[in-house]
Design a protein around this motif. Structure first.
Motif, PDB file in Angstrom:
ATOM      1  N   ASP A   1       0.748  -1.189  -0.085  1.00 25.21           N
ATOM      2  CA  ASP A   1       0.018  -0.095  -0.023  1.00 25.21           C
ATOM      3  C   ASP A   1       0.934   1.080  -0.081  1.00 25.21           C
ATOM      4  O   ASP A   1       0.984   2.057   0.938  1.00 25.21           O
ATOM      5  CB  ASP A   1      -0.939  -0.043   1.160  1.00 25.21           C
ATOM      6  N   GLY A  43      -1.167  11.129  -2.005  1.00 28.68           N
ATOM      7  CA  GLY A  43      -2.024  10.273  -1.227  1.00 28.68           C
ATOM      8  C   GLY A  43      -1.709   8.843  -1.316  1.00 28.68           C
ATOM      9  O   GLY A  43      -0.566   8.615  -1.904  1.00 28.68           O
ATOM     10  N   LYS A  44      -2.591   7.829  -0.691  1.00 28.30           N
ATOM     11  CA  LYS A  44      -2.242   6.648  -1.160  1.00 28.30           C
ATOM     12  C   LYS A  44      -2.319   6.346  -2.788  1.00 28.30           C
ATOM     13  O   LYS A  44      -3.188   6.994  -3.207  1.00 28.30           O
ATOM     14  CB  LYS A  44      -3.036   5.335  -0.414  1.00 28.30           C
ATOM     15  N   ASP A  87      -3.408   3.845  -4.295  1.00 31.01           N
ATOM     16  CA  ASP A  87      -4.787   3.443  -4.900  1.00 31.01           C
ATOM     17  C   ASP A  87      -5.776   4.650  -4.895  1.00 31.01           C
ATOM     18  O   ASP A  87      -6.447   4.588  -5.667  1.00 31.01           O
ATOM     19  CB  ASP A  87      -5.315   2.375  -4.037  1.00 31.01           C
ATOM     20  N   THR A  88      -5.550   5.391  -3.871  1.00 33.85           N
ATOM     21  CA  THR A  88      -6.576   6.609  -3.884  1.00 33.85           C
ATOM     22  C   THR A  88      -6.302   7.525  -4.858  1.00 33.85           C
ATOM     23  O   THR A  88      -7.378   7.855  -5.506  1.00 33.85           O
ATOM     24  CB  THR A  88      -6.350   7.430  -2.488  1.00 33.85           C
ATOM     25  N   PRO A 131      -7.626  12.295   2.579  1.00 31.25           N
ATOM     26  CA  PRO A 131      -7.909  11.000   2.074  1.00 31.25           C
ATOM     27  C   PRO A 131      -9.222  10.580   2.031  1.00 31.25           C
ATOM     28  O   PRO A 131     -10.042   9.878   1.002  1.00 31.25           O
ATOM     29  CB  PRO A 131      -6.989   9.991   2.917  1.00 31.25           C
ATOM     30  N   GLU A 132     -10.155  11.314   2.784  1.00 33.74           N
ATOM     31  CA  GLU A 132     -11.720  10.969   2.581  1.00 33.74           C
ATOM     32  C   GLU A 132     -12.166  11.540   1.552  1.00 33.74           C
ATOM     33  O   GLU A 132     -13.130  11.238   1.177  1.00 33.74           O
ATOM     34  CB  GLU A 132     -12.250  11.473   4.076  1.00 33.74           C
ATOM     35  N   PRO A 148     -10.497  12.843  -1.687  1.00 34.39           N
ATOM     36  CA  PRO A 148      -9.398  13.128  -2.374  1.00 34.39           C
ATOM     37  C   PRO A 148      -9.615  14.049  -3.638  1.00 34.39           C
ATOM     38  O   PRO A 148      -8.767  14.961  -4.094  1.00 34.39           O
ATOM     39  CB  PRO A 148      -8.863  11.890  -2.882  1.00 34.39           C
TER      40      PRO A 148
END
Lengths: 312, 712
Positions: free
Chosen positions: A38, A205-206, A208-209, B174-175, B177
């Motif tokens: 991740d 961000g991550k 995947d995100t 992140p919630e 993006p």
């Protein structure tokens, strides 16, 4: 009879070797992928970038790089194509892909270049001393204490990113974007370039995100973006990804295979050394040769006797 | 033992005494001698001038000064509203449909002025100064609040619009993006719209100035450096800025004169060469005194090297300690006792203090020259100047500067490095309430300069000089009287003065160009020579009625050549030393390159000075009835419009400056109370009040006097 025995030895060795190779090859391809589970990712939206060079400036500051020859607020440097080097880990280039505005002026597109932090980096694979490593958070980082200066990484990198301090004769290092490893390792930390960007052309961000964000953006506004996320699949995927209005070839991006570059060389190399079969086979072959040779010598005496008798 | 000890003690004691005495003698003699040698050839021990104290940050009543609107806006900028998680999923069109007539309008706005300086934005980097954002102006120009407030919270009872920072907070949430952070939201919204509209600023520093880095670690200077050493140290990093400065008007005191009639193509006009005034008259031959305001060191005669960058005075504009000051008589050199290292370590952006130190003090003292600029503006109250007093504007907030070329133009001097006008920020439709009155006021903008209404009186807070008669100078014995403002009416070096405070301006048509008397020109023999005069006329569509300060006086002319003379006032041959006009004119004429026939006379001259500062708050602008006398007879709008009962005509037409209140507050405005026809329409070329007689281009059917003739 001799020939038939030799033929048997040969074919059996090849058969065993082949079987081993085939098995080792498949097993290796699955286990050798370095992509972390991740990792972080960055999405660069080329339609947003305004070419202000603030990312270059922030990069310079957080990495304590030497002062640039041309000040960061001087955007004239965008007129010539630049590459990242040992003193600038990221640069922006300006392209004119051909779009024009209402006044018939060419509309520029700016493309940021830095280490892509490949999911399966060729540089890490090429490094013979393990100075470059792919971290769990996605960063490809460099350990100067291990580096021997062979510069294989520079040859291996498909993006031509690692730079060498040729100007430091005694303590040269390989230099490249660190993904701000230390900053992003902290809770809530962001890379310098991403945090400074005034228009958030870089989203951090991550992986995947941000990949989902990229796809969502394309889906939501298909007129604004071409249907491609550069870096999603290139060389097995990269941590830095791009979306654009124009084909990436027009913006200095290379067309690269989807397979991670280390796959082929590592497969070959790892295959050869799997279970020590190659040396075993080699020594077996040598031993076999010896045996055959010795046997020949033993019987040779009789032959020479025969020959002597003939001569006589 | 004792016998041995005693002589030893005596010897040692005497040795100490002798040594001490020698040292004392040496020290004393050395110091007095060196002093004597140093002082002997020049001047006898004179009083070392001390630098002036920095202006105090207090109001006239002694309370601490605080720009209320700016402070409030800065406070508001700190607030972080609760985060709105969910927004309604609808297109702009659907939203418009849903809201119908309930869509928010200008009247729903809480704050007309907003400072963008959220802690969210400054968390990671704080590279730029806060942005001054004209919230109401933007709402009026776009005409649609929903253009910027593009989504609404999906919560029952939530307001339709919210602060930007309610939805856009930290970047890379992140919630959410897809939701840009606050910084990106601002930049995307502003820049996209400015680009599309091809209006408004696009460059970084057009909206927010850069924060100046702390120079205390960067500046490397020896102890007690010379001023030029400081400059050399500045140039180490700011070489280009030095080059820019060499081409600037503040350095050359001359430059292009695009707004001077017949001077449009000239680049050599300016104080340094050919301008003259009716205060201290002219620069040539008076250098060391006049150039104490030059942004350089040592311009003491015509040989000054304008290509020597090390002579630039960086600190006079970039000091932030408020301590830097120049000796008034030393060709721009600073006071020797100043701590230049400390000042150099604290350089920053110019301020009202740095600009004001020269520009408030023009003509030899505070408020002498400019009718609209004086030391009050260091820390003015809101009613003195709404931009500086309420919003803490620094000079460069309006006078945008590029390459050390500072925009702005004046009537008094020909050099202009770019123009500024109120409309640059307030647009040509500055009154944006969208109601009846605003419509009429915006129409006025075509014919009337903003300052005509928005600065009903000049020298509002401090008396300015309005008359200077040089012909009376020279009487050292004459008694000096103080006028009602406490200002002197005479000084033997300079002559007779008149001062005035809270003065009604003189109004004239002005199209932005100026007719100018330059050194060597012939005077107007018939009457008063106008050294500067605004160009314009009632039939010139580019002209607007603008307010001016008139500076009048008597100054020397050459009787035979009919030119204004440029006396040498300061220095060993100057009038102030020898009280000899003839010599003063001779020396001065030679320096200025004009001829002096040997005979002189005194002639009256007049200068127009533009008034652009001391902008009053809007509630203190001129009211309708103060100019339009005819409106005092009206009870409603029905002369032109169908009568609308819900309009309070009186309240509208009388809304404006109240000279009675001003007088009660101690200002000299009693003579202006109940004045109508304030700008004097007849003097401006109208037949009378345009409401009755018609405008300059249109004869509106306004009732009684369609043909412009008065009915009896």
């Amino acid at each position: 009879m001799n020939i038939s025995r030799r033929f048997f030895m040969k074919t059996s060795a090849v058969a065993v070797g082949g079987a081993v190779t085939a098995k080792a090859g498949t097993a290796k391809a699955e286990s050798r992928n370095r992509a972390p589970a991740d990792p972080f990712g960055c999405l660069v939206d080329l339609t947003q970038c305004v070419g202000c060079r603030k990312c270059e400036q922030a990069c310079n500051e957080v990495n304590h790089l030497p002062e640039p020859k041309v000040a960061f607020d001087d955007t004239r440097v965008l007129d010539c194509k630049r590459r990242p080097d040992q003193n600038a880990f990221t640069v922006i280039n300006r392209y004119y892909p051909g779009k024009k505005d209402e006044q018939n002026r060419l509309v520029p597109t700016y493309a940021k270049i830095q280490c892509m932090h490949c999911q399966d980096p060729a540089c890490v694979s090429a490094c013979i001393v393990g100075a470059l490593t792919k971290q769990e958070n996605g960063a490809v980082i460099y350990d100067k204490s291990k580096c021997i200066g062979c510069r294989y990484c520079m040859v291996a990198c498909p993006f031509g990113i690692p730079a060498y301090e040729y100007d430091q004769p005694f303590t040269p290092e390989v230099r490249k974007c660190t993904y701000c490893f230390e900053r992003i390792s902290e809770e809530g930390g962001k890379p310098g370039c991403a945090s400074v960007c005034p228009v958030e052309a870089i989203t951090f961000g991550k992986r995947d995100t941000v990949l989902a964000l990229a796809k969502g953006k394309i889906k939501k506004d298909p007129g604004r973006y071409i249907n491609k996320v550069y870096g999603e699949e290139e060389v097995g995927g990269t941590s830095w990804m791009y979306i654009s209005e124009h084909p990436f070839e027009k913006l200095g991006f290379l067309s690269l295979p989807k397979k991670p570059l280390p796959t082929l060389p590592e497969t070959i190399q790892h295959t050869i050394f799997k279970f020590l079969w190659a040396p075993v086979t080699l020594f077996a072959a040598l031993a076999g040769g010896m045996w055959v040779f010795n046997r020949k010598q033993m019987t040779g005496e009789d032959i020479s006797e025969e020959r002597g008798a003939d001569n006589e | 033992m004792r016998t041995l000890f005693k002589p030893l003690l005596i010897i040692s004691a005497s040795l100490i005494l002798i040594a001490g005495g020698l040292f004392f003698i040496n020290y004393d003699a050395g110091s007095t001698l060196s002093q004597a040698f140093a002082a002997a050839p020049e001047k006898a021990p004179t009083k070392v001038p001390t630098p002036p104290k920095p202006p105090e940050k207090v109001n006239p009543d002694g309370t601490p000064w605080s720009p209320a609107a700016q402070v409030a806006a800065m406070e508001r900028a700190k607030e972080v509203p609760p985060f709105i998680k969910n927004v309604k999923d609808e297109t702009a069109w659907e939203r418009k449909q849903r809201l119908g007539d309930d869509a928010p309008t200008l009247k729903d706005q809480d704050h007309a002025y907003v400072v963008l300086n959220s802690p969210i934005v400054n968390k990671d980097q704080d590279m730029y100064e806060p942005v001054r954002f004209m919230h109401k102006k933007h709402a009026a120009v776009t005409g649609d609040c929903l253009k910027c407030h593009h989504a609404s919270a999906d919560e029952p009872g939530a307001a339709e619009t919210a602060k930007c920072s309610a939805c856009h907070q930290e970047a890379f949430n992140p919630e959410f993006p897809e939701r840009p952070g606050l910084k990106a939201a601002y930049h995307r919204q502003c820049m996209t719209c400015h680009e599309e509209q091809e209006k408004g600023p696009l460059g970084c520093t057009d909206c927010h100035g850069k924060n100046v880095p702390d120079h205390s670690k960067l500046v490397k200077l020896p102890k007690n450096p010379s001023p030029t050493q400081v400059t050399t140290e500045c140039l180490r990093c700011h070489e280009d800025q030095g080059e820019d400065m060499l081409k600037s008007a503040h350095w050359l005191w001359k430059g292009p004169s695009p707004y001077t009639v017949d001077g449009e193509k000239r680049v050599d006009s300016g104080k340094a060469t050919n301008t003259i005034n009716n205060f201290c008259i002219a620069l040539p031959s008076n250098w060391p005194r006049c150039t104490s305001c030059h942004a350089g060191y040592g311009w003491k005669d015509e040989t000054f090297d304008f290509t020597d960058k090390s002579r630039i005075d960086c600190l006079i504009c970039h000091d932030t300690t408020d301590t830097y000051a120049k000796v008034p008589t030393d060709a721009g050199m600073p006071y020797p006792q100043l701590d230049l290292v400390k000042i150099a370590e604290h350089v920053g952006k110019p301020s009202r203090k740095t600009c004001g130190d020269c520009h408030f003090q023009g003509g030899g003292g505070d408020a002498v020259k400019h009718g609209d600029m004086n030391a009050i503006l260091y820390y003015p109250t809101r009613s003195c100047d709404v931009h500086m007093g309420d919003l803490d504007f620094q000079c460069h907030d309006c006078h945008k500067t590029r390459n050390h070329k500072i925009s702005g133009r004046s009537l008094s001097l020909p050099v202009a490095e770019g123009a500024r006008s109120c409309e640059d920020c307030h647009t040509s439709q500055p009154h944006h309430g969208n109601d009846l009155l605003d419509h009429h006021l915006n129409r006025h903008g075509e014919h009337i300069a903003c300052m005509t209404c928005h600065s009903p009186v000049y020298a509002k807070c401090k008396p300015t000089k309005t008359w200077w008669d040089w012909s009376e100078a020279g009487d050292k014995k004459r008694k000096v009287n103080k006028d009602k403002y406490g200002m002197p009416d005479y000084f033997w070096k300079k002559g007779e003065f008149l001062w005035d405070e809270s003065v009604q301006p003189t109004y004239a048509w002005y199209n932005g160009t100026v007719e100018r008397y330059l050194i060597g020109d012939e005077i107007d023999d018939d009457g008063v020579t106008e050294i500067t005069r605004p160009v314009g006329g009632i039939k010139d569509s580019k002209s607007r009625i603008a307010p001016f300060k008139i500076m009048a006086g008597k100054q020397p002319v050459d009787k035979n050549n009919k030119t204004l003379l440029t006396p040498n006032l300061f220095g060993p041959k100057g009038y102030w030393k020898n009280v000899d006009w003839d010599q003063a004119f001779k020396v001065g004429a030679e320096a200025a390159g004009i001829e002096y026939s040997g005979e002189y006379d005194w002639e009256e001259t007049k200068m127009y000075w533009s008034l652009n500062h001391e902008v009053t708050p809007k509630e203190m602008a001129l009211s309708c009835v103060q100019c339009h006398e005819s409106l005092t007879q009206e009870r409603s709008c029905d002369r032109c419009h169908q009568d609308k009962r819900d309009v309070d005509f009186k309240a509208l037409s009388y809304k404006g400056v109240d000279f009675k209140t001003m007088a009660a507050r101690g200002r000299d405005t009693l003579d202006l109370v109940e004045k109508t026809d304030y700008i004097n329409f007849k003097a401006l070329g109208y037949k009378g009040d345009p409401i009755i007689y018609g405008g300059r281009f249109k004869q509106l059917p306004l009732g009684w006097h369609k043909d412009g003739k008065e009915e009896k």
